[in-house]
Design a protein around this motif. Sequence first.
Motif, PDB file in Angstrom:
ATOM      1  N   GLY A 124       7.747  -0.813   1.353  1.00 35.92           N
ATOM      2  CA  GLY A 124       7.297  -1.577   0.195  1.00 35.92           C
ATOM      3  C   GLY A 124       5.914  -2.166   0.279  1.00 35.92           C
ATOM      4  O   GLY A 124       5.440  -2.725  -0.683  1.00 35.92           O
ATOM      5  N   GLY A 125       5.243  -2.086   1.379  1.00 42.62           N
ATOM      6  CA  GLY A 125       3.919  -2.670   1.491  1.00 42.62           C
ATOM      7  C   GLY A 125       2.930  -2.004   0.551  1.00 42.62           C
ATOM      8  O   GLY A 125       2.933  -0.785   0.383  1.00 42.62           O
ATOM      9  N   LEU A 126       2.069  -2.822  -0.051  1.00 43.97           N
ATOM     10  CA  LEU A 126       1.120  -2.303  -1.047  1.00 43.97           C
ATOM     11  C   LEU A 126       0.228  -1.223  -0.448  1.00 43.97           C
ATOM     12  O   LEU A 126      -0.043  -0.207  -1.085  1.00 43.97           O
ATOM     13  CB  LEU A 126       0.283  -3.465  -1.579  1.00 43.97           C
ATOM     14  CG  LEU A 126      -0.598  -3.192  -2.790  1.00 43.97           C
ATOM     15  CD1 LEU A 126       0.240  -2.748  -3.974  1.00 43.97           C
ATOM     16  CD2 LEU A 126      -1.403  -4.435  -3.149  1.00 43.97           C
ATOM     17  N   SER A 127      -0.202  -1.416   0.772  1.00 40.44           N
ATOM     18  CA  SER A 127      -1.115  -0.451   1.383  1.00 40.44           C
ATOM     19  C   SER A 127      -0.422   0.839   1.781  1.00 40.44           C
ATOM     20  O   SER A 127      -1.077   1.832   2.065  1.00 40.44           O
ATOM     21  CB  SER A 127      -1.775  -1.071   2.612  1.00 40.44           C
ATOM     22  OG  SER A 127      -0.792  -1.361   3.599  1.00 40.44           O
TER      23      SER A 127
END
Lengths: 112, 113
Positions: free
Chosen positions: B97-100
Motif C-alpha cells: 500500500g505504500g504510495l511509492s
Amino acid sequence: GESVGLHLPTLSVQEGDNSIINCAYSNSASDYFIWYKQESGKGPQFIIDIRSNMDKRQGQRVTVLLNKTVKHLSLQIAATQPGDSAVYFCAENKAGTYKYIFGTGTRLKVLA
Amino acid sequence: KAGVTQTPRYLIKTRGQQVTLSCSPISGHRSVSWYQQTPGQGLQFLFEYFSETQRNKGNFPGRFSGRQFSNSRSEMNVSTLELGDSALYLCASSLAGGLSEQYFGPGTRLTVT
C-alpha cells in the motif's frame, strides 16, 4: 483548501537541454514527496521521491530539490530527451496518513 | 510480469446511470487503490482495499463505492452519475500500500453526458 501545483503550465525545452519543473505545496506538515511522470494514455509512473529530512536527492538524470522554507519542490531533468515528453506532477504526504495531495502537473514538451 | 489492467478503457454513460469499473492488480499485490483524475483537480484519492477490506477512504460521496475480491481484483462503482463524474479513473496496486510502491494502470476514461 490544501493544494499542490494547481496550474498546468507547459514547458518547452530543446532536446539535450536541462529541464526544471516546479511544484508548490501548501501543507507544511507534509514530510514525503513524490514526482510522477504521466505519458499520454498511460497511468502515472513513479520517478523519484524525497523525505523532508533531505533537501536534495538524485536519481538517474533526475534530481529533486526540496525547499521547506518556501514549501517548494522542483524536478530537474538533465539532458532532456524526446522520451521525457509527458505531464509531470508532484504529490505530498504526511507519514502515517493516507492524506495524499497531488498536483495537476506541468506538461513538458521536448523539441527536436 | 503483467502490469495493472483496467477495463473498460473508455466508457460513455448518461446522467443518473451507474457504472462499474474493474481493476486487475499485478500478481501478488494485495493492495488496490483507486483515484479520480481531472484536469482541474489533478489526482484525488478515492479509496484503498487490502485483502478484501477497505483500509482507507478519501473525501468522496457515498455514490462512490468499491470492493475487492479474494484474488485481489477490485471493482469500483459509481451510482447516480453526475456530469462532474467525468474523469479518468486510475487504479494502482502494490504489495502493501505504500504510495511509492504503487504501479498504476492506464485508467478508464468515463464520460457522463
